[in-house]
Every structure is written in structure tokens, then in C-alpha cells.
Design an enzyme around this catalytic site. Structure first.
Site, PDB file in Angstrom:
ATOM      1  N   HIS A 166       0.813  -1.218   0.000  1.00 37.70           N
ATOM      2  CA  HIS A 166       0.000   0.000   0.000  1.00 37.70           C
ATOM      3  C   HIS A 166       0.849   1.272   0.000  1.00 37.70           C
ATOM      4  O   HIS A 166       0.344   2.365  -0.256  1.00 37.70           O
ATOM      5  CB  HIS A 166      -0.941  -0.017   1.207  1.00 37.70           C
ATOM      6  CG  HIS A 166      -2.156   0.841   1.064  1.00 37.70           C
ATOM      7  ND1 HIS A 166      -2.244   1.895   0.183  1.00 37.70           N
ATOM      8  CD2 HIS A 166      -3.354   0.806   1.709  1.00 37.70           C
ATOM      9  CE1 HIS A 166      -3.435   2.462   0.293  1.00 37.70           C
ATOM     10  NE2 HIS A 166      -4.123   1.823   1.202  1.00 37.70           N
ATOM     11  N   ASP A 394     -12.045  -9.336 -16.039  1.00 32.74           N
ATOM     12  CA  ASP A 394     -12.357 -10.609 -16.715  1.00 32.74           C
ATOM     13  C   ASP A 394     -11.084 -11.120 -17.382  1.00 32.74           C
ATOM     14  O   ASP A 394     -10.597 -10.535 -18.350  1.00 32.74           O
ATOM     15  CB  ASP A 394     -13.463 -10.366 -17.742  1.00 32.74           C
ATOM     16  CG  ASP A 394     -13.793 -11.595 -18.570  1.00 32.74           C
ATOM     17  OD1 ASP A 394     -13.174 -12.658 -18.357  1.00 32.74           O
ATOM     18  OD2 ASP A 394     -14.672 -11.494 -19.451  1.00 32.74           O
TER      19      ASP A 394
END
Length: 452
Positions: A166, A394
């Protein structure tokens, strides 16, 4: 989840393709927007896909395709293949050269666990085995990969668990990377939207930090890192995903704006402000806060369009800041929702380029590394965003069945917002709370918007 457990099959590393190696060593200074997250944990995301051919003999092929796509994605997002370093003056940077291992890829199997079981699971502790780097501080990126991925073969699909350092990127950059990786796996020759990698364009102050190893981080963050790796009991929290269909989201917003307009407020509240106020009120009710107790609402706001000059949406790095709103619980609870929404709106709107610069300058004079749960007393803290197109990720076997955050960086009052799988304006609200408060929230018909 049902039995079976998760069995690790292999650990490998993926480097960017040859073009990245030919470019030689590259470095980029971490900037003021990045550095406060060094004592947070790796940011974990889990995407679960239903695909019979993946579960069958096609799993090895899928792993090969994902690795190949990742190598191509890391050509552009090469910083995720690097490591954290400190230069001779003690300034952190992210660096990449071809001698580094690259991103870590673990393959695993949980062949008795069905996709539906994972999708229905509430608590992240049960999902932990599907995610890498539980309880690992971002500071450990000095010695570990900045991206770790676990690909787990399920009974009828595959789980893709990711852990991102992060200190290197925020949510907007995370999902930009994920959609780019998926695009390449579907057969694209190059990603359609390359990242903007010059993070010093947003802030170029060199900040020296006396951090070299996890034990240098604040003691509370350091001890918290044991919570998720089995060395200590996890915090007594419950997690639940509340699914708000489009009809409920629209009614919450419409009801609030109608009441505000009747009271003379002609400026409409956004969907985010309306839903946030709805959540803040409900959590304060569930906590049974006394009127005089303080409560804090925190949002991690994207500053790409707020800084001067504005940065592109494709800016790769952290360009978020926490915005805090503090008030007495009695005011949140006794007033209609538009009161809380007004506080949130005011705090967000006042966080302009001048406020951002002031915050940065103050921090640079006294750089305090906060722990991941320093969001305030009786806090509701909102991360992620329903604008992130998580169901567009996807890889060639359809959209994910569910998208979840891992157990890292969770505390009482942490909220993650995701778009609902049903599409439109539906929103999934993932909340971590004290068990007693969660029990009351689950029964709160006003929160659940039972008339939607």
C-alpha cells in the site's frame, strides 16, 4: 467454508518482459502521499471466478495464461515488480532492475471448496487461506515483493488473491492494474490505458524517515501484525456484506434529498454522501453511543483532480488523503440523515488543493507514521469505492462471482464499498464491527431499508 483446506502447490516469481530488462535499473521516489502507509499492512483483494474448465484439467493452462499476462502487464507497471529501498539520505523509493525476483505467484488447491461457499462467506478470517501476505507490513517491501498473488484451484472455479504494497499504490491504481492485467489475458497485445508513473509530479518533497525494518514502525502497528498470522488471537470483530440493490440506494438518496430540499438546502447530496450518512447513523445506533460521546467519519478521498495541477486518473501511486469529520454522537443520532450528510459533504468539499498542500507541509515538518487504525474514536472509515469497476476484471472466464477485501487493515468501523454484482447503482457495503454492534445492525430495519 466447507472442509478440505488449502494446499500450496508451488511458489514462483514473474518478472516483466524483456523490454523492461533492456531498460535497465529504474527508480522513483516515494512521495508524501505514499509514505504514511508504510506501517499499514499489504492491501488484499480476493476475486472468485466460477468456471468448470478452470477447476478441471484447465487449471494449469489458466495459471500459465495468468503468468504470461502478468509479465506483460509488469512491462508497464514495472514498479510492482520491484522493491522498496532507501537512498543514501534515508528517502524511500521504489526501484526495479532485472536482478530482482519480480512478483510472487503461489499456486494452491482447495478442491473441496465450492465457489458458492466462498461467495457466501462473511468473515475474512475464513478467507485468509486464499490470500497471501496476511499480517505483513508494507515496510517489509524492503525485503519482499511488492505484489504477491495466490491462484487457488477450487471445486468449480478459481480464487485469485492479491496483496499489494500500500506504500506503492492506492485503490484507483490497484484496479487500473487489475483491469490491465485482465485485458492482456483476454488476448490484447498491449494495455489500452498505460499508467502515469511520474509520482513526483504530484509532490516532490524529499522526506527522510528513520525506518529500516518492521520493528522501527510504531509499536502498536508492529504488534498488530501478529493478529493475522496466528501468533496472537485476532481482534474480536465480525464482518458482514450488506447488499443494497439499486432501488434501496435510490430511495436512500431520494429520501434524504427531499428532506434537505424541504429544509431549504437546494444543493443535492451525492450517492456517496447519502449512503455514508445512512451508514454512519446506523453504526452509531448499533454501538449505542451516548449523546455526549464523539464519533468520527473518515473517508480516504482521491486527490487526483484536487491537487494543483490536477493529476491524470491513470496516476500510479497513492494520491489519497484521509478526511475526518468529528461530532457528538447525539447530533448524528437525533438529527435527520441530512445533518450527517452535510458534515460529510462540507469536509469533502473543503479538502481542496490548498488544504491538501497544507496537510502535506504539516506532515513533512513532522512526519508521523500512523498505524492502520488511527482513524479516530467510534470511527466509521470508508475505503474502496463503488466507482471501481471490479466486475470488469475478466481474465477470459467471465466476471468474478464476488470481490472481497482481506483481513489486513481491518478495525472496528472499517467499511469497504464495492459496486453490486447486479450492476446499475447497486452497492455492496462490507463492514467490520464489534460483534454486539453487528448483531444490532443486522436487525436494524431502518438501516436495511426494508421498504426498498
Amino acid at each position: 467454508m466447507g472442509g478440505g483446506g488449502v494446499k500450496t502447490l508451488d511458489t514462483a516469481y514473474v518478472k516483466p518482459g524483456k523490454a523492461a530488462a533492456a531498460a535497465g535499473r529504474r527508480e522513483c521516489q516515494l512521495v508524501t502521499f505514499d509514505l504514511p502507509y508504510l506501517a499499514f499492512f499489504y492491501n488484499q483483494k480476493l476475486l472468485v471466478y466460477a468456471a468448470e474448465d478452470v477447476a478441471g484439467g484447465g487449471f494449469d493452462g489458466v495459471v500459465g495464461r495468468l503468468k504470461e499476462g502478468l509479465a506483460a502487464a509488469l512491462e508497464e507497471f514495472y514498479q510492482l515488480a520491484g522493491r522498496l529501498e532507501k537512498d543514501e539520505e534515508g528517502v524511500f523509493r521504489v526501484a526495479y532492475d532485472d536482478d530482482m525476483e519480480g512478483a510472487e505467484i503461489v499456486t494452491a488447491a482447495a478442491e473441496e471448496v465450492a465457489v458458492g461457499e466462498v461467495a457466501a462467506e462473511e468473515g475474512t478470517l475464513k478467507l485468509k487461506e486464499l490470500l497471501p501476505y496476511n499480517g505483513v507490513l508494507n515496510l517489509e517491501g524492503l525485503h519482499r515483493p511488492l505484489l504477491a498473488v495466490q491462484l487457488t484451484k477450487l471445486k468449480d472455479g478459481v480464487a485469485i488473491g492479491c496483496a499489494f504494497n500500500h506504500a506503492v499504490l492506492d485503490g484507483t491504481a490497484t484496479w487500473h492494474f487489475m483491469t490491465s492485467w485482465a485485458e492482456l489475458c483476454r488476448g490484447a497485445h498491449s494495455i489500452s490505458v498505460p499508467p502515469f508513473l511520474e509520482r513526483t509530479k504530484a509532490r516532490n518533497t524529499r522526506v527522510k524517515l528513520n525506518l529500516s525494518k518492521p520493528s522501527d514502525a510504531p509499536e502498536h502497528a508492529n504488534s498488530a501484525s501478529t493478529e493475522s498470522n496466528g501468533d496472537a488471537a485476532p481482534p474480536a470483530l465480525r464482518e458482514k456484506v450488506f447488499k443494497f440493490p439499486e432501488s434501496a440506494v435510490d430511495q436512500i438518496k431520494s429520501k434524504l434529498n427531499s428532506a434537505a430540499a424541504a429544509a431549504g438546502d437546494s444543493k443535492p447530496f451525492s450517492t456517496f454522501q447519502s449512503l455514508s450518512a445512512h451508514i454512519w447513523q446506523a453504526v452509531s445506533r448499533a454501538r449505542r453511543l451516548a449523546a455526549e460521546e464523539y464519533t468520527v467519519f473518515t473517508v480516504f478521498a482521491d486527490c487526483r483532480k484536487r491537487v494543483d495541477p490536477p493529476m491524470p486518473e491513470t496516476y500510479f501511486g497513492n494520491l489519497i488523503q484521509a478526511i475526518f469529520t468529528v461530532t457528538a454522537a447525539g447530533l448524528v443520532l437525533s438529527n435527520p440523515a441530512e445533518f450527517a450528510a452535510g458534515l460529510i459533504r462540507s469536509a469533502i468539499e473543503s479538502h481542496d488543493s490548498a488544504a491538501i498542500t497544507k496537510r502535506n507541509e504539516e506532515w513533512e515538518k513532522n512526519p508521523i507514521i500512523f498505524q492502520y487504525k488511527d482513524a479516530g474514536v467510534n470511527c466509521v472509515a470508508v475505503g474502496s469505492s463503488p466507482r471501481f469497476k471490479v466486475y470488469d476484471v475478466d481474465f477470459g472466464f467471465g466476471p468474478p462471482e464476488t470481490v472481497r477485501s482481506g483481513s489486513n487493515n481491518r478495525f472496528d468501523g472499517m467499511v469497504y464499498l464495492y459496486p453490486g454484482k447486479t450492476g446499475g447503482r447497486s452497492i455492496d457495503v462490507e463492514i467490520s464491527l464489534d460483534p454486539k454492534a453487528m448483531e444490532l445492525l443486522e436487525k436494524d430495519k431502518e438501516f436495511l431499508f426494508m421498504d426498498a
